[in-house]
Design a protein around this motif. Structure first.
Motif, PDB file in Angstrom:
ATOM      1  N   UNK A  85       0.826  -1.209   0.000  1.00  0.00           N
ATOM      2  CA  UNK A  85       0.000   0.000   0.000  1.00  0.00           C
ATOM      3  C   UNK A  85       0.860   1.259   0.000  1.00  0.00           C
ATOM      4  N   UNK A  86       1.930   1.266   0.781  1.00  0.00           N
ATOM      5  CA  UNK A  86       2.828   2.421   0.818  1.00  0.00           C
ATOM      6  C   UNK A  86       3.503   2.622  -0.533  1.00  0.00           C
ATOM      7  N   UNK A  87       4.003   1.555  -1.128  1.00  0.00           N
ATOM      8  CA  UNK A  87       4.677   1.662  -2.419  1.00  0.00           C
ATOM      9  C   UNK A  87       3.715   2.144  -3.497  1.00  0.00           C
ATOM     10  N   UNK A  88       2.494   1.656  -3.474  1.00  0.00           N
ATOM     11  CA  UNK A  88       1.506   2.039  -4.477  1.00  0.00           C
ATOM     12  C   UNK A  88       1.135   3.519  -4.349  1.00  0.00           C
ATOM     13  N   UNK A  89       1.024   4.004  -3.131  1.00  0.00           N
ATOM     14  CA  UNK A  89       0.624   5.396  -2.900  1.00  0.00           C
ATOM     15  C   UNK A  89       1.790   6.372  -3.032  1.00  0.00           C
ATOM     16  N   UNK A  90       3.021   5.871  -2.934  1.00  0.00           N
ATOM     17  CA  UNK A  90       4.197   6.744  -2.967  1.00  0.00           C
ATOM     18  C   UNK A  90       4.417   7.305  -4.369  1.00  0.00           C
ATOM     19  N   UNK A  91       4.664   8.586  -4.450  1.00  0.00           N
ATOM     20  CA  UNK A  91       4.924   9.231  -5.727  1.00  0.00           C
ATOM     21  C   UNK A  91       6.135   8.584  -6.393  1.00  0.00           C
ATOM     22  N   UNK A  92       6.085   8.304  -7.696  1.00  0.00           N
ATOM     23  CA  UNK A  92       7.235   7.693  -8.375  1.00  0.00           C
ATOM     24  C   UNK A  92       8.517   8.515  -8.226  1.00  0.00           C
ATOM     25  N   UNK A  93       8.404   9.826  -8.210  1.00  0.00           N
ATOM     26  CA  UNK A  93       9.587  10.672  -8.067  1.00  0.00           C
ATOM     27  C   UNK A  93      10.247  10.430  -6.708  1.00  0.00           C
ATOM     28  N   UNK A  94       9.464  10.236  -5.688  1.00  0.00           N
ATOM     29  CA  UNK A  94      10.012   9.992  -4.353  1.00  0.00           C
ATOM     30  C   UNK A  94      10.638   8.603  -4.283  1.00  0.00           C
ATOM     31  N   UNK A  95      10.016   7.613  -4.931  1.00  0.00           N
ATOM     32  CA  UNK A  95      10.618   6.271  -4.979  1.00  0.00           C
ATOM     33  C   UNK A  95      11.972   6.325  -5.690  1.00  0.00           C
ATOM     34  N   UNK A  96      12.036   7.057  -6.812  1.00  0.00           N
ATOM     35  CA  UNK A  96      13.288   7.196  -7.556  1.00  0.00           C
ATOM     36  C   UNK A  96      14.333   7.911  -6.705  1.00  0.00           C
ATOM     37  N   UNK A  97      13.913   8.920  -5.973  1.00  0.00           N
ATOM     38  CA  UNK A  97      14.840   9.647  -5.103  1.00  0.00           C
ATOM     39  C   UNK A  97      15.438   8.718  -4.043  1.00  0.00           C
ATOM     40  N   UNK A  98      14.634   7.856  -3.461  1.00  0.00           N
ATOM     41  CA  UNK A  98      15.148   6.881  -2.497  1.00  0.00           C
ATOM     42  C   UNK A  98      16.168   5.953  -3.157  1.00  0.00           C
ATOM     43  N   UNK A  99      15.809   5.411  -4.312  1.00  0.00           N
ATOM     44  CA  UNK A  99      16.709   4.490  -5.007  1.00  0.00           C
ATOM     45  C   UNK A  99      18.035   5.142  -5.354  1.00  0.00           C
ATOM     46  N   UNK A 100      17.976   6.331  -5.921  1.00  0.00           N
ATOM     47  CA  UNK A 100      19.205   6.960  -6.393  1.00  0.00           C
ATOM     48  C   UNK A 100      20.018   7.602  -5.274  1.00  0.00           C
ATOM     49  N   UNK A 101      19.404   7.939  -4.177  1.00  0.00           N
ATOM     50  CA  UNK A 101      20.178   8.388  -3.010  1.00  0.00           C
ATOM     51  C   UNK A 101      21.053   7.241  -2.523  1.00  0.00           C
ATOM     52  N   UNK A 102      20.462   6.070  -2.460  1.00  0.00           N
ATOM     53  CA  UNK A 102      21.196   4.881  -2.046  1.00  0.00           C
ATOM     54  C   UNK A 102      22.332   4.584  -3.036  1.00  0.00           C
ATOM     55  N   UNK A 103      22.031   4.647  -4.338  1.00  0.00           N
ATOM     56  CA  UNK A 103      23.044   4.394  -5.372  1.00  0.00           C
ATOM     57  C   UNK A 103      24.172   5.418  -5.328  1.00  0.00           C
ATOM     58  N   UNK A 104      23.845   6.688  -5.069  1.00  0.00           N
ATOM     59  CA  UNK A 104      24.878   7.732  -5.013  1.00  0.00           C
ATOM     60  C   UNK A 104      25.833   7.494  -3.846  1.00  0.00           C
ATOM     61  N   UNK A 105      25.308   6.999  -2.751  1.00  0.00           N
ATOM     62  CA  UNK A 105      26.170   6.680  -1.596  1.00  0.00           C
ATOM     63  C   UNK A 105      27.126   5.560  -1.961  1.00  0.00           C
ATOM     64  N   UNK A 106      26.619   4.541  -2.630  1.00  0.00           N
ATOM     65  CA  UNK A 106      27.472   3.437  -3.074  1.00  0.00           C
ATOM     66  C   UNK A 106      28.490   3.940  -4.094  1.00  0.00           C
ATOM     67  N   UNK A 107      28.056   4.811  -5.015  1.00  0.00           N
ATOM     68  CA  UNK A 107      28.962   5.374  -6.016  1.00  0.00           C
ATOM     69  C   UNK A 107      30.097   6.162  -5.358  1.00  0.00           C
ATOM     70  N   UNK A 108      29.823   6.727  -4.201  1.00  0.00           N
ATOM     71  CA  UNK A 108      30.852   7.473  -3.464  1.00  0.00           C
ATOM     72  C   UNK A 108      31.827   6.541  -2.749  1.00  0.00           C
ATOM     73  N   UNK A 109      31.578   5.228  -2.833  1.00  0.00           N
ATOM     74  CA  UNK A 109      32.472   4.270  -2.188  1.00  0.00           C
ATOM     75  C   UNK A 109      32.156   4.044  -0.723  1.00  0.00           C
ATOM     76  N   UNK A 110      30.935   4.364  -0.331  1.00  0.00           N
ATOM     77  CA  UNK A 110      30.520   4.220   1.074  1.00  0.00           C
ATOM     78  C   UNK A 110      29.478   3.116   1.164  1.00  0.00           C
ATOM     79  N   UNK A 111      29.626   2.260   2.149  1.00  0.00           N
ATOM     80  CA  UNK A 111      28.615   1.266   2.431  1.00  0.00           C
ATOM     81  C   UNK A 111      27.495   1.975   3.194  1.00  0.00           C
ATOM     82  N   UNK A 112      26.270   2.031   2.658  1.00  0.00           N
ATOM     83  CA  UNK A 112      25.195   2.748   3.342  1.00  0.00           C
ATOM     84  C   UNK A 112      24.970   2.298   4.793  1.00  0.00           C
TER      85      UNK A 112
END
Length: 183
Positions: A85-112
């Protein structure tokens, strides 16, 4: 960099005021990541189309041609500890922001996981959540925590919560100047 290979700040910038971009991630029109974007740009691929798959161009503010993002419906709800229900109601832009924030941390060489509980700030620039009005004006039953994923004001907090960050968490909305103001 100076000749010795050490950092030399620009004139007028005090030492300690420098900004380093150490990790980057993103999804762009017809480009699922930074590498695809680079390839498309180098190959002079037109990433802007007259296809309005999600919204009809009825409003005068919607351009006749625009870039569209691939795979908006895909989201690993389990990984981000979202209910269906949360995923369905969550704006796609916000879901993408979560995904890419995590990816950017990994890209920086940091384990989240190393950031958990740390005094780490999250500052998000956002101006418009296109589905907020649409979701809130439909018959979709949005309540409790499901409502949070529809609001632009909570985007930074969602990242802080998911990563268990204890520093300041701000969402900045100053319209067109949001990114510059957040920076």
């Amino acid at each position: 960099m100076n000749k010795k290979g050490t950092y030399k700040p620009c004139a007028g910038i005090d030492s300690g005021d420098e900004i380093v971009i150490s990790g980057i991630a993103g999804r762009f029109p017809d480009s699922d990541n930074m590498n695809q974007l680079r390839e498309n740009l180098f190959n002079k691929v037109d990433l802007v189309k007259a296809d309005h798959g999600r919204w009809k161009a009825e409003h005068p503010g919607i351009p006749k041609r625009m870039g569209t993002i691939n795979n908006l419906q895909k989201f690993d709800a389990d990984f981000f500890r979202f209910s269906f229900e949360q995923a369905y109601a969550c704006d796609p832009m916000i879901r993408i922001l979560l995904e890419h924030s995590y990816e950017a941390i990994i890209d920086a060489g940091i384990n989240p996981k190393q950031l958990r509980g740390k005094n780490t700030a999250v500052i998000v620039a956002i101006s418009f959540v296109e589905t907020q009005e649409k979701l809130l004006s439909t018959d979709l039953q949005i309540n409790g925590t499901n409502f949070v994923g529809c609001l632009r004001s909570t985007t930074a907090n969602m990242i802080s919560y998911f990563l268990d960050l204890k520093g300041p968490s701000y969402t900045v909305d100053t319209a067109c100047s949001s990114s510059l103001y957040a920076f």
